[in-house]
Motif scaffolding. Structure first.
Motif: not given
Lengths: 339, 414
Positions: A99-100, B12-13, B396-400, B52-56
Motif C-alpha cells: 500500500g505504501g 489517522l482515524v 516517511a512515505i506519508a511525510y514525503v 492519509l486514508f490510504a495509510i489508514g
C-alpha cells in the motif's frame, strides 16, 4: 442453518477478495515483470491508472472477511491466527509495504527511488497472495486444529498442498489482472497495450489451467477427503464450471472479446473458491471442526446477518457506482489527460 | 505490538473522522460564494485526505490481523460478543473507501451538487466507524451482554453489548478529539507557513477554516472530559484511583496538583461533584489487580493539561475573530499554533494510554486478564521489530507524499 448462512456470506467476501484483491495483486506481478524502466513504462502507467481509484475498496474485502470470521466463528478464528501466525503476519507486512509503495509510486523524484519503490510494490504483490494462499492451503490440508497455537507453526503451511495453493493464488491473480487490464486498455484506446495484456492473459491462463489440473493430483495424494469432495456432487460441478469458464476466457481472449472475458475469468476463479467450500463441507477446519460447531450463538449470528444484510444493501449499489465510474474512465486525477 | 499499531492508527482515524467534514465545508463555501479559491483549497485538502486514508486502510488492515495474531484467546472467547460492532465498522470502512475514492477522483467529472453529496456518506461512515470501535472499547471497560457459566461465555446479547453504558461518553470524547487533532494539525501546518512569511489569502483561509473547527470543539471537550471522568469514578473506581495516584480510600479526598501541592477536597468535588464524597483508593483491591499507577497518572495529567491549553488557544482565537474579525497577529499565537498540532496528538495518545493502561491488568474489565488473552505463538519480538521498521517507513512515505503535494503549484481556476 444460520451458521451455514454466515459461512456463505463469509465466502462471498472471500470470493470477492480473491477476484478483486487477487487482480490487484496480479497487477503487481505484471508490474514486476514489465521489463526495464523504458520498455515497461506504458504497462506500469496503465496499471496505476486502472488501480488507483479502486484498490482501497478492493482491499476492504479482506477486512470484511476477517471480521465475519471472528464474529461468527470466534474459536476457529483464534485457532487460525495463532497456528498460522507466521504466514499471516508476513502477508500483513506485505500489505503494508505494498500500500505504501503504491501510494508513493509515480511520485518518486529520482529513477533509483522509483525503482526501489516499484520493486517493493511488485515483490510484495507476489508475496501477499502467496502467503494468504498457503494459509488457505493449510486449512484445506487439515493442519489447523482448534486451540491457541495448537498446530505446527511452520509445518502447517509449508507442506506440498499449502505451497501449491500459494502458487495457484499468485498465478490466478496474475491471470485475472491481465484480463482486466486488457479490457481497461481497450477502453482507454491503447491498442498496443491491449495486445501486450492479451498475450499475458493467454499465457497466464494456460499456466493457471495446468496448475489447477496438477492441483487435483496433489489434492488426491495429500488430502483424499478433499479430493472426494471435489470429484463428486456440488464440488465436481464447481470444478467443471471453473474449467469451462477458464476455457471460455481463453477463447474470448483469443477472439479479442475482452469485456466479456472479464466476467468469465472472474467466474472461473470464483468457482474454485466455491468448489473448495463444497468439497470441505461440513468442515470449517478439517478434519474435526464443523461449521456448525465453530459457530457463535444464534443471537450473535442473527444480529450479524441482519447487519450484514443491511450493510450489503447500502454497499452493493455504492460499489456498483464506483466501478461504473471507474470503468467509464470518469475517475482520474486531473493531471492526466481527460478521456 | 498492538499498542504501537494503535498509536499509529489513531491519529489517522482522526483525519478520517474530521477531515471530510472540513473539506465538504470548504466545498460548500465554494458552491455558495462561487469563489474559486475555496474550491482549489478543498481539492488540495481532499488529496491529502486520500493519502492519509490510504495509510489508514493499511494500518487498519494490520490491526484486524493483529486482533487475531496477538489475542487469539480474547477473540476466541469474546469475538462473538462484540463482533457485531466490528461487523458494522467493517461496512462503514467499506463505504468510506468507496465514497472517498469517488469524491477525490470525481472532481470536475461529476456535477458539483452530486460531488458534494458524495462527501456526506464519507462523513457519516467516519462517524459510524468510530461509533462501533468505541462501542467495543466501552464494552471492554464495562462488559455486558453475556454471562459466564462453567467458564463458557453464554447468553450472548450482541445488541446489549453494543450499546453498553460507556459508549456515549467515550464516543463523544473521541469524536470531538478527532476534530481537535485534525483541526489543530492542519492549522499547525498553516501556522508554520505564516511564520515563514506565507501570509496570502490562501494560507489564511486554510488556517481559519481548520482552526475554527478545532477551536469550537476544544472548550466543549473539557465538559465532555468531566463527564467521562465522573463516569469512570462511578464505574471503575480503581481506574480513577490510578489516574490520581490515590493509594488509600479517603473521604473528601484532596486533588494533587503536582510537586506535593494538594487542594483539599478537590478530587471528591471533581469526581463526584460533592466535596465530601468518598473516593476509593488502590488499596481496596489486591496488588495483582492494580493498574500501573505511574504511567496512568502521568498520561492522564498530560492529556488534561494539553486539552486545557488547546481550549484556551481556541477561546483566544474565537474571541479575536468575534470582536475584531481577524486572527491574532502576534508571533506567539502562531508559534502556539505550530505546537498545538503535535501536542493534540500527544494528548490523544495520552488519553488512550489512560483508558487502556488504567484498565490493566484486565483486557475485559474484571472478567479476563490480559495475560490470559495473549497468543501462544512464538516470535512476537521479531514481529514487533519488523513492524516497527515498517511503521517508520510508512511515516516517511506519508511525510514525503504530503510534502510533494504541498509543493505542487496551486492552481485557482479563473
Amino acid at each position: 442453518m444460520l451458521a451455514d448462512l454466515a459461512m456463505a456470506v463469509t465466502l462471498v467476501g472471500v470470493t470477492a477478495y480473491v477476484v478483486l484483491g487477487g487482480a490487484d495483486f496480479g497487477a503487481g506481478f505484471w508490474d514486476l515483470t514489465a521489463g526495464g524502466a523504458e520498455r515497461g513504462a506504458p504497462v506500469r502507467a496503465m496499471i496505476k491508472r486502472a488501480m488507483a481509484p479502486v484498490w482501497e475498496a478492493n482491499h476492504v474485502w479482506l477486512i470484511f472477511v476477517l471480521v465475519m470470521l471472528w464474529t461468527a466463528f470466534p474459536e476457529a478464528f483464534g485457532a487460525l491466527t495463532s497456528t498460522l501466525a507466521i504466514p499471516l503476519f508476513l502477508a500483513a507486512l506485505g500489505i503494508v509495504l505494498r500500500g505504501g509503495a503504491f501510494a508513493l509510486k509515480g511520485e518518486a523524484g529520482t529513477i533509483a527511488e522509483a525503482r526501489a519503490l516499484g520493486a517493493t510494490f511488485a515483490l510484495s504483490s507476489v508475496l501477499v497472495p502467496f502467503f494468504l494462499g498457503t494459509s488457505a492451503g493449510a486449512i484445506a490440508a487439515g493442519e489447523v486444529p482448534l486451540g491457541n497455537a495448537a498446530g505446527d507453526e511452520w509445518g502447517s503451511w509449508t507442506g506440498t498442498l499449502p505451497i501449491f495453493v500459494g502458487l495457484l493464488a499468485v498465478v490466478t491473480g496474475a491471470h485475472l489482472a491481465a484480463v482486466f487490464l486488457g479490457a481497461d486498455s481497450q477502453r482507454a484506446g491503447q491498442p498496443e497495450l491491449v495486445h501486450a495484456f492479451r498475450r499475458r492473459a493467454l499465457g497466464s491462463g494456460v499456466v493457471a489451467g495446468a496448475l489447477a489440473i496438477a492441483g487435483l493430483v496433489v489434492v488426491n495424494s495429500e488430502a483424499p477427503d478433499l479430493y472426494d469432495g471435489l470429484t463428486s456432487g456440488a464440488g465436481l460441478a464447481c470444478v467443471i464450471g471453473s474449467a469451462a469458464a477458464g476455457l471460455a476466457t481463453l477463447a474470448l481472449e483469443w477472439r479479442e472479446r475482452f469485456e466479456v472475458a472479464r466476467y468469465s475469468a472472474a467466474a472461473a476463479v470464483a468457482a474454485i473458491v466455491a468448489g473448495w467450500a463444497f468439497a470441505q463441507e461440513p468442515y470449517l477446519l478439517p478434519p474435526d471442526v464443523t461449521v456448525q460447531e465453530a459457530a457463535a450463538s444464534d443471537a450473535v449470528l442473527t444480529a450479524l446477518l441482519i447487519a450484514a444484510g443491511l450493510g450489503m444493501a447500502l454497499l452493493v449499489p455504492a460499489l456498483v457506482w464506483l466501478f461504473r465510474l471507474a470503468l467509464s474512465g470518469r475517475l482520474a486525477y486531473e493531471e492526466e489527460p481527460r478521456p | 505490538m498492538q499498542a504501537m499499531s494503535f498509536a499509529v492508527h489513531i491519529p489517522l482515524v482522526c483525519f478520517g473522522i474530521a477531515f471530510p467534514a472540513m473539506v465538504v465545508f470548504l466545498e460548500g463555501l465554494w458552491l455558495r460564494t462561487g469563489d474559486p479559491l475555496y474550491k482549489a483549497l478543498a481539492k488540495r485538502w481532499s488529496k491529502a485526505m486520500l493519502i492519509l486514508f490510504a495509510i489508514g486502510v493499511v494500518t487498519g488492515t494490520i490491526l484486524s490481523f493483529e486482533m487475531g495474531l496477538l489475542w487469539p484467546e480474547f477473540m476466541a472467547t469474546f469475538g462473538d460478543v462484540f463482533g457485531l460492532a466490528f461487523g458494522i465498522e467493517g461496512f462503514s470502512f467499506f463505504m468510506e473507501a468507496i465514497f472517498i475514492a469517488i469524491y477525490v477522483y470525481g472532481w470536475d467529472r461529476l456535477p458539483p451538487r452530486v460531488h458534494i453529496a458524495v462527501g456526506f456518506p464519507v462523513i457519516l461512515a467516519g462517524f459510524a466507524g468510530s461509533f462501533n470501535v468505541i462501542a467495543v472499547n466501552g464494552w471492554m471497560n464495562q462488559p455486558t451482554g453475556f454471562s459466564i457459566r462453567n467458564g463458557e461465555v453464554v447468553d450472548v446479547e450482541p445488541i446489549t453489548a453494543l450499546f453498553n453504558s460507556n459508549l456515549w461518553h467515550e464516543l463523544t470524547h473521541m469524536y470531538l478529539a478527532g476534530f481537535m487533532v485534525a483541526g489543530f494539525m492542519v492549522a499547525s501546518v498553516y501556522g508554520y507557513a505564516w511564520l515563514r512569511g506565507r501570509r496570502d489569502r490562501r494560507h489564511l483561509t486554510g488556517l481559519v477554516v481548520a482552526l475554527s473547527f478545532a477551536a469550537l470543539v476544544a472548550p466543549v471537550q473539557l465538559l465532555v472530559g468531566d463527564w467521562s471522568a465522573r463516569t469512570v469514578a462511578e464505574r471503575q473506581p480503581i481506574k480513577l484511583a490510578a489516574l490520581e495516584g490515590l493509594k488509600e480510600t479517603e473521604k473528601g479526598a484532596p486533588f494533587e496538583v503536582g510537586g506535593g501541592i494538594e487542594i483539599p477536597k478537590a478530587l471528591s468535588l471533581l469526581a463526584f461533584h460533592d466535596p465530601d464524597a468518598t473516593v476509593r483508593g488502590l488499596d481496596t483491591v489486591p496488588e495483582e489487580d492494580q493498574p500501573p499507577t505511574g504511567i496512568v497518572k502521568l498520561s492522564f495529567r498530560a492529556m488534561v493539561a494539553i486539552g486545557t491549553g488547546l481550549a484556551a488557544l481556541g477561546v483566544w482565537f474565537v474571541w479575536m475573530w468575534w470582536r475584531r474579525g481577524r486572527l491574532p497577529r502576534t508571533l506567539w499565537f502562531h508559534r502556539a499554533l505550530v505546537a498545538a498540532g503535535p501536542l493534540s496528538v500527544v494528548a490523544l495518545i495520552a488519553g488512550w494510554v489512560t483508558t487502556e493502561v488504567g484498565r490493566q491488568p484486565w483486557v475485559v474489565y474484571e472478567v479476563m486478564r490480559t495475560e490470559d488473552a495473549v497468543t501462544g505463538a512464538s516470535g512476537i519480538p521479531v514481529g514487533f521489530a519488523a513492524l516497527g521498521l515498517v511503521y517508520v517507513a510508512l511515516a516517511a512515505i506519508a511525510y514525503v507524499m504530503l510534502r510533494r503535494l504541498a509543493r505542487k503549484p496551486f492552481e485557482v481556476e479563473a
